[in-house]
Design a protein around this motif. Sequence first.
Motif, PDB file in Angstrom:
ATOM      1  N   VAL A  72      38.606  39.154  37.660  1.00 45.04           N
ATOM      2  CA  VAL A  72      37.606  38.490  38.502  1.00 45.04           C
ATOM      3  C   VAL A  72      36.998  39.531  39.418  1.00 45.04           C
ATOM      4  CG1 VAL A  72      37.187  36.756  40.284  1.00 45.04           C
ATOM      5  CG2 VAL A  72      38.833  36.283  38.452  1.00 45.04           C
ATOM      6  N   VAL A  73      35.686  39.662  39.371  1.00 47.40           N
ATOM      7  CA  VAL A  73      34.969  40.574  40.260  1.00 47.40           C
ATOM      8  C   VAL A  73      33.821  39.794  40.880  1.00 47.40           C
ATOM      9  CG1 VAL A  73      33.639  42.686  40.495  1.00 47.40           C
ATOM     10  CG2 VAL A  73      35.573  42.598  38.902  1.00 47.40           C
ATOM     11  N   LYS A  74      34.008  39.362  42.116  1.00 44.73           N
ATOM     12  CA  LYS A  74      32.988  38.625  42.847  1.00 44.73           C
ATOM     13  C   LYS A  74      32.685  39.362  44.135  1.00 44.73           C
ATOM     14  CE  LYS A  74      34.220  34.006  41.156  1.00 44.73           C
ATOM     15  NZ  LYS A  74      34.654  32.644  41.561  1.00 44.73           N
ATOM     16  N   LYS A  75      31.433  39.655  44.356  1.00 48.15           N
ATOM     17  CA  LYS A  75      31.030  40.357  45.559  1.00 48.15           C
ATOM     18  C   LYS A  75      30.522  39.367  46.599  1.00 48.15           C
ATOM     19  CE  LYS A  75      29.844  44.571  43.037  1.00 48.15           C
ATOM     20  NZ  LYS A  75      28.796  45.584  42.754  1.00 48.15           N
ATOM     21  N   GLY A  76      30.439  39.836  47.846  1.00 47.79           N
ATOM     22  CA  GLY A  76      29.980  38.979  48.926  1.00 47.79           C
ATOM     23  C   GLY A  76      31.107  38.601  49.863  1.00 47.79           C
ATOM     24  N   CYS A  81      38.312  40.442  44.128  1.00 46.93           N
ATOM     25  CA  CYS A  81      38.510  41.400  43.047  1.00 46.93           C
ATOM     26  C   CYS A  81      39.978  41.341  42.644  1.00 46.93           C
ATOM     27  CB  CYS A  81      38.127  42.817  43.485  1.00 46.93           C
ATOM     28  SG  CYS A  81      36.391  43.042  43.889  1.00 46.93           S
ATOM     29  N   GLU A  82      40.244  40.814  41.471  1.00 45.09           N
ATOM     30  CA  GLU A  82      41.630  40.642  41.057  1.00 45.09           C
ATOM     31  C   GLU A  82      41.759  40.673  39.548  1.00 45.09           C
ATOM     32  OE1 GLU A  82      42.226  36.865  42.982  1.00 45.09           O
ATOM     33  OE2 GLU A  82      42.048  35.798  41.058  1.00 45.09           O
ATOM     34  N   ALA A  83      42.961  40.896  39.106  1.00 47.00           N
ATOM     35  CA  ALA A  83      43.268  40.908  37.680  1.00 47.00           C
ATOM     36  C   ALA A  83      44.583  40.177  37.462  1.00 47.00           C
ATOM     37  CB  ALA A  83      43.358  42.342  37.163  1.00 47.00           C
ATOM     38  N   THR A  84      44.622  39.365  36.427  1.00 43.91           N
ATOM     39  CA  THR A  84      45.855  38.710  36.025  1.00 43.91           C
ATOM     40  C   THR A  84      46.458  39.515  34.886  1.00 43.91           C
ATOM     41  OG1 THR A  84      44.957  36.537  36.605  1.00 43.91           O
ATOM     42  CG2 THR A  84      46.899  36.581  35.187  1.00 43.91           C
ATOM     43  N   VAL A  85      47.672  40.011  35.098  1.00 53.56           N
ATOM     44  CA  VAL A  85      48.335  40.845  34.105  1.00 53.56           C
ATOM     45  C   VAL A  85      49.680  40.220  33.759  1.00 53.56           C
ATOM     46  CG1 VAL A  85      47.192  42.991  34.768  1.00 53.56           C
ATOM     47  CG2 VAL A  85      49.281  42.290  35.948  1.00 53.56           C
ATOM     48  N   SER A  86      50.163  40.506  32.550  1.00 50.83           N
ATOM     49  CA  SER A  86      51.407  39.876  32.115  1.00 50.83           C
ATOM     50  C   SER A  86      52.177  40.784  31.172  1.00 50.83           C
ATOM     51  CB  SER A  86      51.108  38.541  31.422  1.00 50.83           C
ATOM     52  OG  SER A  86      50.353  38.758  30.236  1.00 50.83           O
ATOM     53  N   ASP A  87      53.432  40.457  31.044  1.00 58.29           N
ATOM     54  CA  ASP A  87      54.312  41.097  30.072  1.00 58.29           C
ATOM     55  C   ASP A  87      54.820  39.995  29.149  1.00 58.29           C
ATOM     56  OD1 ASP A  87      56.129  42.472  28.597  1.00 58.29           O
ATOM     57  OD2 ASP A  87      57.403  43.085  30.271  1.00 58.29           O
ATOM     58  N   PRO A  88      54.171  39.773  28.017  1.00 57.27           N
ATOM     59  CA  PRO A  88      54.544  38.667  27.128  1.00 57.27           C
ATOM     60  C   PRO A  88      56.004  38.722  26.711  1.00 57.27           C
ATOM     61  CG  PRO A  88      52.440  39.622  26.479  1.00 57.27           C
ATOM     62  CD  PRO A  88      53.027  40.524  27.504  1.00 57.27           C
ATOM     63  N   PRO A 103      37.855  52.205  40.704  1.00 58.34           N
ATOM     64  CA  PRO A 103      37.160  52.654  39.491  1.00 58.34           C
ATOM     65  C   PRO A 103      37.641  51.986  38.202  1.00 58.34           C
ATOM     66  CG  PRO A 103      38.883  54.196  40.041  1.00 58.34           C
ATOM     67  CD  PRO A 103      38.935  53.130  41.095  1.00 58.34           C
ATOM     68  N   LEU A 104      38.728  51.205  38.282  1.00 59.00           N
ATOM     69  CA  LEU A 104      39.316  50.676  37.056  1.00 59.00           C
ATOM     70  C   LEU A 104      38.983  49.221  36.781  1.00 59.00           C
ATOM     71  CD1 LEU A 104      41.237  50.971  34.626  1.00 59.00           C
ATOM     72  CD2 LEU A 104      43.133  50.424  36.168  1.00 59.00           C
ATOM     73  N   LEU A 105      39.057  48.368  37.787  1.00 60.61           N
ATOM     74  CA  LEU A 105      38.967  46.931  37.570  1.00 60.61           C
ATOM     75  C   LEU A 105      37.706  46.515  36.815  1.00 60.61           C
ATOM     76  CD1 LEU A 105      40.106  44.101  38.052  1.00 60.61           C
ATOM     77  CD2 LEU A 105      38.932  44.088  40.260  1.00 60.61           C
ATOM     78  N   ALA A 106      36.569  47.072  37.198  1.00 62.26           N
ATOM     79  CA  ALA A 106      35.304  46.681  36.561  1.00 62.26           C
ATOM     80  C   ALA A 106      35.268  47.027  35.078  1.00 62.26           C
ATOM     81  CB  ALA A 106      34.138  47.345  37.284  1.00 62.26           C
ATOM     82  N   ARG A 107      36.129  47.922  34.609  1.00 64.28           N
ATOM     83  CA  ARG A 107      36.133  48.343  33.209  1.00 64.28           C
ATOM     84  C   ARG A 107      37.128  47.563  32.356  1.00 64.28           C
ATOM     85  NH1 ARG A 107      34.518  54.294  32.843  1.00 64.28           N
ATOM     86  NH2 ARG A 107      33.619  54.782  34.872  1.00 64.28           N
ATOM     87  N   LEU A 108      37.965  46.780  32.991  1.00 67.31           N
ATOM     88  CA  LEU A 108      39.002  46.077  32.247  1.00 67.31           C
ATOM     89  C   LEU A 108      38.470  44.813  31.580  1.00 67.31           C
ATOM     90  CD1 LEU A 108      42.057  46.343  34.685  1.00 67.31           C
ATOM     91  CD2 LEU A 108      41.563  47.732  32.652  1.00 67.31           C
ATOM     92  N   GLU A 109      39.020  44.530  30.414  1.00 69.15           N
ATOM     93  CA  GLU A 109      38.691  43.332  29.653  1.00 69.15           C
ATOM     94  C   GLU A 109      39.987  42.647  29.242  1.00 69.15           C
ATOM     95  OE1 GLU A 109      35.728  42.193  29.183  1.00 69.15           O
ATOM     96  OE2 GLU A 109      34.514  43.916  29.825  1.00 69.15           O
TER      97      GLU A 109
END
Length: 240
Positions: A72-76, A81-88, A103-109
């Motif tokens: 999630v990248v929301k400005k204002g 700015c956050e990322a949900t990450v997991s270890d299946p 420099p990393l978050l905006a490039r993650l998918e």
Amino acid sequence: MADIRTRPGRVAGASLAVLSLIPALISGFLFTVSLPDDVRRYEDYTAAEPCGDSGSTDDCLRTLPLTVDRTVVKKGKSGSCEATVSDPAASWKTVVRFGDSGPLLARLEPGDQVTATVWRGAVMVLARGDLRQSTADEPRDDPQMTAGLATFAGLLAALGLGFATALLAGLGGREPWTWRSLGLPLLIGMAVTTLAVAVPAFAIGLPWWVVPGLAVPFVTYAAFRLHRYRLERLATHPAE
């Protein structure tokens, strides 16, 4: 009649004195609890070493391969700015928050593989290839800024108590004890002074105690000089 006229001023003075306790408590909490905890946490973090094979303590730095589930990248003002990450494999998932998108978050998918540095159960850094980004949980070495906020809160409490004393003494609303003559100039001066000391102290790396050590005496002297100047001007220009 004198008591009737001065009673509203005394009520206002007592109310202002009580309200002044709020920034005083904030200042005390920042100086005695928040700042020492932040300094101690940063020192513990920088002293932490990579976990061994057992990884039996949370005080070591653990490196984990994780999968990006969502970003999630929301400005204002209400942005995030956050990322949900997991270890299946371990059925473990967490939301990692950042101060900005680079420099990393905006490039993650979703589906990207990242390497997380975990300390005391929280993700401190995410990395992918040569890109690394610190999370909001990573301890910062910025006690000077906390000291600046604490110093300003303490000075604000002192300003409020000063005006409360003037109101209780029957001087409220009389020159120089007015918002225009003393209140606003001192408030602006306090904010500018603490900022002007805290920011360079942070940039240079000076000890945090330099901030109150310089700001408080300067503001105190400036308040004394401004009060004296207002009194002298009032004596020479009583009609103004």
